[in-house]
Design an enzyme around this catalytic site. Structure first.
Site, PDB file in Angstrom:
ATOM      1  CG  HIS A 108       5.617  -1.460  -1.596  1.00  0.00           C
ATOM      2  ND1 HIS A 108       6.301  -2.223  -0.691  1.00  0.00           N
ATOM      3  CD2 HIS A 108       5.305  -0.298  -0.970  1.00  0.00           C
ATOM      4  CE1 HIS A 108       6.384  -1.565   0.437  1.00  0.00           C
ATOM      5  NE2 HIS A 108       5.804  -0.382   0.306  1.00  0.00           N
ATOM      6  CG  ASP A 115       2.294   7.128  -1.735  1.00  0.00           C
ATOM      7  OD1 ASP A 115       1.810   7.646  -0.720  1.00  0.00           O
ATOM      8  OD2 ASP A 115       3.458   6.693  -1.794  1.00  0.00           O
TER       9      ASP A 115
END
Ligand code: ACO
Length: 435
Positions: free
Chosen positions: A309, A366
């Site tokens: 991320h 996710d």
């Protein structure tokens, strides 16, 4: 900005020095204000991917990527998923406070009144190929909403922000469910006034004249949690798209459509679908270590989807909650998914691998969400649309904040590295128009 500490930094370039203001946010993060740098020095700043650039002041969401903190309007997401529903969070993001009972009631009413899509919009579905990706259909249809719901200039929408929010999040939910029904050739199911926001969506997705859908409270609870966790994430790619496009004073629907397009990419919201595809490939192959090796190999474009991320350098707090809920939900509904086992094995291998440790790569939002959506019966090509539904209030809140605080169109600079002025004759023919 009223209560921010203002300081200064000195930048030296050649024989010149310039003082730049430093602004400090509520949680102590400092930013060098370079908005007048070029005026004073002729210098611009260069930051491809904007990883080091704060593009605005915002009061909506706070993230501390080093400590794994995510708060909406100052409230930790862990508390929100425990105590409130998605529509409360939508209200919170847009208004800055949770609704009172009366405000909640009024907002629910608005969601109900705005849940029907304009009937003429149903013709759109006939024009798309039956296997078109839901995100492509949604971005097109949302853009078209400006034509069906005119008088959508920024001023009127900001003045009636509850109406604007309700219309966007309620109609787009109906649209998304219709997209699915159309894709499987079933009649669409209309929204019901007696169902809550998430229950209504599940019912529109799965109810059928020949097989009534049993709405399970645990599935509704879970969908609320998933939607809350996805509702906002400060200046991510799609929200930035919304703010940038909105700065040209286009209507709200066009900005949301741009957000949907940005979200559809596999490096952004499209990752939830890509994770399941990857897990299935790994399951079929059976060799987890081979894929871990591939992800580390710079000559191989393969990346571990659902890992890494831009902001979080430790475990994404949303992923921790989703992982916990995933295990509980699968047990509750007595559903076993072999992909969950593959996901656990990958996570275990990656978390002790020096490459992933050194690069601060952990599961993101996710990684486990797709397994949950599968267990709820949501088809894979709808995963990113689920993300988009959840992100709608965040986009509206950012659009509203931007309209209220930014007077300039967003227009970055560049460093031109192309050809200098071409002085020799570069045209093939003396007079190409005569050919
Ligand atoms: N697998 C393997 N290596 C990775 C991964 C990954 N998933 N993610 C990043 N890296 C490596 C890169 O190769 C790079 O290595 P290097 O410095 O040795 O060259 C380093 O980590 C930094 O990667 P960047 O791409 O520069 O990091 P950035 O912050 O720009 O990207 C992103 C973040 C796009 C999320 C990235 O981690 C990624 O591609 N992840 C997989 C896709 C994904 O899960 N996306 C969903 C993100 S969450 C969301 O948008 C909702």
């Amino acid at each position: 900005m009223s209560n921010e500490k203002i300081d200064r930094a000195t930048l030296t370039f050649g024989d010149r020095s310039v003082e730049l203001p430093v602004v400090t946010g509520t949680e102590g993060e400092c930013a060098l204000d370079i908005s007048h740098l070029r005026e004073k020095t002729k210098l611009v700043t260069l930051d491809p991917g904007l990883g080091n650039t704060a593009s605005c002041f915002s009061k909506i969401t706070y993230i501390d990527g080093e400590r794994g903190i995510l708060r909406y309007r100052g409230i930790p997401i862990e508390k929100l998923v425990e105590k409130v529903m998605f529509i409360d969070v939508a209200y919170l993001l847009v208004h800055g406070v949770l609704p009172t009972e009366e405000e909640r009631h009024n907002f629910s009413q608005l969601l109900n009144f705005n849940s029907l899509m304009h009937e003429d919009m149903r013709h759109f579905f006939d024009l798309f190929p039956h296997d078109a990706h839901p995100m492509h259909i949604l971005s097109t249809m949302i853009n078209a909403m400006a034509a069906f719901y005119p008088n959508v200039d920024s001023k009127s929408l900001v003045e009636n922000i509850d109406q604007a929010t309700a219309r966007v999040i309620s109609i787009v939910r109906t649209m998304a469910a219709f997209v699915y029904k159309k894709s499987i050739g079933e009649p669409v199911v209309y929204p019901r006034h007696d169902l809550s926001y998430c229950a209504n969506f599940l019912n529109m997705m799965f109810d059928s004249p020949v097989k009534p859908y049993q709405i399970r409270p645990e599935t509704v609870r879970l969908l609320n949690i998933l939607f809350i966790l996805h509702a906002d994430h400060e200046q991510n790619c799609s929200t930035t798209a919304v703010r940038v496009i909105g700065s040209a004073q286009v209507n709200l629907y066009a900005t949301i459509s741009a957000g949907i397009s940005a979200l559809s990419g596999p490096l952004h919201g499209g990752a939830n679908q890509a994770v399941i595809e990857m897990l299935r490939t790994i399951q079929e192959d059976g060799d987890v270590d081979k894929f871990i090796k591939m992800a580390k190999d710079k000559s191989n474009p393969f990346r571990l989807m659902g890992f890494g991320h831009r902001v979080y350098k430790i475990y994404d707090p949303r992923a921790s909650i989703i992982r916990r809920e995933c295990e509980q939900y699968l047990k509750t509904i007595h559903y076993s998914d072999p992909l969950l086992d593959v996901a656990h094995r990958i996570e275990e291998a990656a978390l002790k691998d020096p490459y992933f440790i050194d690069h601060h790569l952990y599961p993101n939002v996710d990684f486990y969400s797709g397994i949950l959506y599968r267990a709820m019966g949501i088809p894979e090509n709808m995963f990113t649309a689920m993300f988009a539904l959840a992100r709608l209030p965040g986009w509206v809140a950012h659009w509203q904040e931007m309209i209220g605080s930014q007077t300039k169109i967003t227009r970055p600079r560049q460093v031109y590295v192309g050809k200098p002025l071409q002085t020799s004759d570069v045209f093939a023919s003396k007079n190409p128009l005569l050919i």
